[in-house]
Design a protein around this motif. Structure first.
Motif, short mmCIF file in Angstrom:
data_model
loop_
_atom_site.label_atom_id
_atom_site.label_comp_id
_atom_site.label_asym_id
_atom_site.label_seq_id
_atom_site.Cartn_x
_atom_site.Cartn_y
_atom_site.Cartn_z
N PHE A 84 56.95 31.63 37.31
CA PHE A 84 56.94 31.07 35.96
C PHE A 84 55.76 30.11 35.79
O PHE A 84 55.03 30.18 34.80
CB PHE A 84 58.27 30.35 35.69
N LEU A 85 55.60 29.22 36.75
CA LEU A 85 54.54 28.20 36.61
C LEU A 85 53.16 28.87 36.64
O LEU A 85 52.25 28.46 35.93
CB LEU A 85 54.65 27.16 37.72
N ARG A 86 53.04 29.91 37.45
CA ARG A 86 51.74 30.56 37.60
C ARG A 86 51.43 31.46 36.39
O ARG A 86 50.34 31.39 35.84
CB ARG A 86 51.77 31.40 38.88
N GLU A 87 52.42 32.27 35.97
CA GLU A 87 52.12 33.32 34.99
C GLU A 87 52.51 32.98 33.55
O GLU A 87 51.79 33.31 32.62
CB GLU A 87 52.82 34.62 35.40
N ASP A 88 53.68 32.37 33.37
CA ASP A 88 54.18 32.16 32.00
C ASP A 88 53.76 30.82 31.41
O ASP A 88 53.46 30.73 30.21
CB ASP A 88 55.72 32.25 31.96
N LEU A 89 53.78 29.79 32.22
CA LEU A 89 53.55 28.46 31.67
C LEU A 89 52.19 28.32 30.98
O LEU A 89 52.12 27.73 29.90
CB LEU A 89 53.75 27.39 32.76
#
Ligand code: RRO
Length: 300
Positions: A84-89
């Motif tokens: 999540f932190l790498r791709e979506d945030l």
């Protein structure tokens, strides 16, 4: 852009948020292009709940439409906090409104890891703790019990200075007591309600329709329950309350505000109409203006 409202110190342009997990802003941006950002339907965006580890979610079917409601058993599919932190945030950080990241841990340690990791990212303005899950260490649903909720919050409160919103489950015996316990150990706001447990049977087999057996009921079917819980919680705490549960019109939103909510969130209605947040906000503005007109007329 004017931001006349403020939630936990974060300026907002209006009072309508989305319910976590009911609007995929990244997919919507892909589908609607930059037009979505120019007329974003919500005044703050709450992400789908994330967990420490990636999850596949529940087996299908995951949805059942019931009279005036929807039962979901999505089961928290997500990339896990690292994904999540790498791709979506980074993508969610491009939205034109403040971002709230919703997190769920199956232990206080997991919740702490999520709060610390998401809380240190600049894109994140606030965190929402989704406490509608069992603590595998105590066997209790975190948000079902005031002491369990307080212990979870006490464990994570020192890990971030960002505002913490506690999202209550409507299945607690005494939601105002849970809210008061959260406020007592440093929650900055309360949101409610999450979905109510429900079940539907396959009309042919008379076996549970949903892959997981049961799911969470949302939509207008739960609105009176949500309204009663929001009123009771707002009466009990001083921190801001974000009310939701079947809001589908400005009149519904106005009812939640009249019952004591400071903000409202729209969930199930956005499945039917992705722009519902904006429509509800403008209907709400008309009602509020009319109301101001009436009260001004009454004093003159
Ligand atoms: O993912 C879900 O199935 C789910 C979650 Br995390 C939640 O908080 N509420 C809900 O109705 N479904």
């Amino acid at each position: 852009m004017t931001r006349p409202f403020e939630l936990c110190g974060v300026p907002l342009r209006g009072r309508v948020l989305n319910g976590s997990g009911t609007f995929d802003a990244v997919a919507a941006h892909r589908a609607f292009g930059d037009e979505l950002l120019e007329a974003f339907p919500f005044d703050a965006f709450v992400s789908k709940t994330i967990t420490v580890e990636p999850r596949e979610g529940n087996p299908p079917p995951r949805l059942w439409e019931s009279p005036a409601g929807l039962i979901n058993s999505i089961g928290l599919p997500n990339k896990g906090v690292a994904g999540f932190l790498r791709e979506d945030l980074p993508r969610l950080g491009e939205l034109p409104v403040p971002l709230v990241v919703s997190v769920m841990g199956f232990s206080r340690g997991e919740l702490g890891a999520l709060v610390a990791a998401a809380g240190e990212r600049d894109e994140v303005e606030m965190l929402e703790l989704n406490v509608s899950c069992p603590n595998v260490e105590t066997g209790l649903v975190m948000g079902a019990d005031p002491a369990e909720t307080a212990a979870a919050l006490e464990a994570v409160r020192p890990l971030t200075e960002k505002p913490l919103i506690v999202k209550l489950t409507p299945s607690a015996t005494d939601p105002p007591a849970v809210a008061a316990a959260a406020e007592g150990v440093g929650a900055d706001a309360i949101s409610l309600v999450n979905t109510l447990r429900g079940m539907a049977l396959d009309p042919r087999t008379r076996r549970p329709w949903l892959g997981a057996g049961t799911g969470g009921l949302s939509g207008p079917a739960i609105r009176p329950v949500a309204l009663a819980q929001v009123a009771a919680v707002a009466e009990r705490v001083r921190i801001p309350v974000i009310g939701m549960g079947g809001i589908a019109s400005g009149r519904d939103a106005h009812d939640f505000l009249a019952a004591g909510a400071d903000y409202v969130a729209v969930g199930t209605e956005t499945f039917r109409d992705p722009t519902a947040g904006r429509r509800i906000a403008s209907e709400l503005n008309v009602i509020s203006r009319e109301e101001r007109g009436f009260s001004e007329a009454a004093v003159t």
